[in-house]
Design a protein around this motif. Sequence first.
Motif, mmCIF file in Angstrom:
data_model
loop_
_atom_site.group_PDB
_atom_site.id
_atom_site.type_symbol
_atom_site.label_atom_id
_atom_site.label_comp_id
_atom_site.label_asym_id
_atom_site.label_seq_id
_atom_site.Cartn_x
_atom_site.Cartn_y
_atom_site.Cartn_z
ATOM 1 N N LEU A 1 -4.911 -5.760 -0.726
ATOM 2 C CA LEU A 1 -3.990 -4.650 -1.011
ATOM 3 C C LEU A 1 -3.317 -4.109 0.253
ATOM 4 C CD1 LEU A 1 -6.175 -2.669 -3.597
ATOM 5 C CD2 LEU A 1 -4.154 -4.066 -4.101
ATOM 6 N N PHE B 1 -5.044 -2.967 3.179
ATOM 7 C CA PHE B 1 -5.797 -1.956 3.920
ATOM 8 C C PHE B 1 -6.771 -2.619 4.889
ATOM 9 C CE2 PHE B 1 -4.561 -0.007 -0.053
ATOM 10 C CZ PHE B 1 -4.135 1.265 0.319
ATOM 11 N N LEU C 1 -7.654 4.022 0.948
ATOM 12 C CA LEU C 1 -8.205 3.467 -0.283
ATOM 13 C C LEU C 1 -9.616 4.008 -0.434
ATOM 14 C CD1 LEU C 1 -7.709 1.438 -2.623
ATOM 15 C CD2 LEU C 1 -8.936 -0.255 -1.240
ATOM 16 N N LYS D 1 0.809 -1.211 0.000
ATOM 17 C CA LYS D 1 0.000 0.000 0.000
ATOM 18 C C LYS D 1 0.848 1.270 0.000
ATOM 19 C CE LYS D 1 -0.798 0.027 5.029
ATOM 20 N NZ LYS D 1 -1.820 -0.081 6.079
#
Length: 287
Positions: free
Chosen positions: A88, A90, A52, A41
């Motif tokens: 990802l 998050f 995000l 990230k």
Amino acid sequence: MARPSMLLALGALAAAAVACAPADNTASTSAAPAASTACTKEQLKLITPGKLTIGTDKPAFEPWFKDDDPANGQGFESAVAHAVAGELGFDRTEVQWNTVKFDTAFAPGPKQFDFDINQVSITPDRAKAVDFSHGYYTVKQAVVALDGGKAASATSLAELKDAKIGVQVGTTAFNAVREVIKPDKDPNVYNEQIDSISALKNKQIDALVLDLPTAFYVTAAQVEDAKIIGQFSATGGTPEEFGLVMERGSALKSCVDKAVDALKTKGELAKIEQQWLSEAAGAPELK
């Protein structure tokens, strides 16, 4: 943002310049290191650093979302979005949601989201204006019947063989009826969807076959006392898929694709579909 054609042109000019430049005998002959393809990230180019940003429409309808709250992780698309976010790197506190009208999501131009999720089918025309992720859901067909009707208690495709089925011409549902259900009687074919819905209301047909997303709307808003008795996969042709929408040329695309692919490989997308589109939404698989 440079257009792809411009980038290609610049690449060609750069290659030509290198070809014409005098050789440097002192230069190392080792290849230059490849650019990093890691999707941590910290390396992602985001609308808001460290967050995000995901877009979807409002109201956010069930079973795609629950309680009109995309951030709660409930409902099929909320669960998918948060699963992609997790891949990802998050957590829930690092995800923020923006309201984006459906047709605005895939219109040309800059976007105020990192990706959008809103039952957007991947089509060649839309792909000229935006980038799509790999598909996260293959659209299935659904059978809708009136409560207490002849087809209402069917739990398998075989039990629909002698039903009078309605379908709209030129749709994937039309092919699915003929190729998968193969009813004993030819289906009643309608030029417009509204005509097929009227036929169900007036009990001129026992069941209506249409894509599952439309079936949810029909049973929720258009036909009282109607229910989805089940869903099934169509065969043949190019399957219709939903994709996550990104700005054209998005630097996130390869990483989002990897996240979607990983969720497929691990069986997570199948689990989410089973939970929210089969069990919670009352649309069991018909086989």
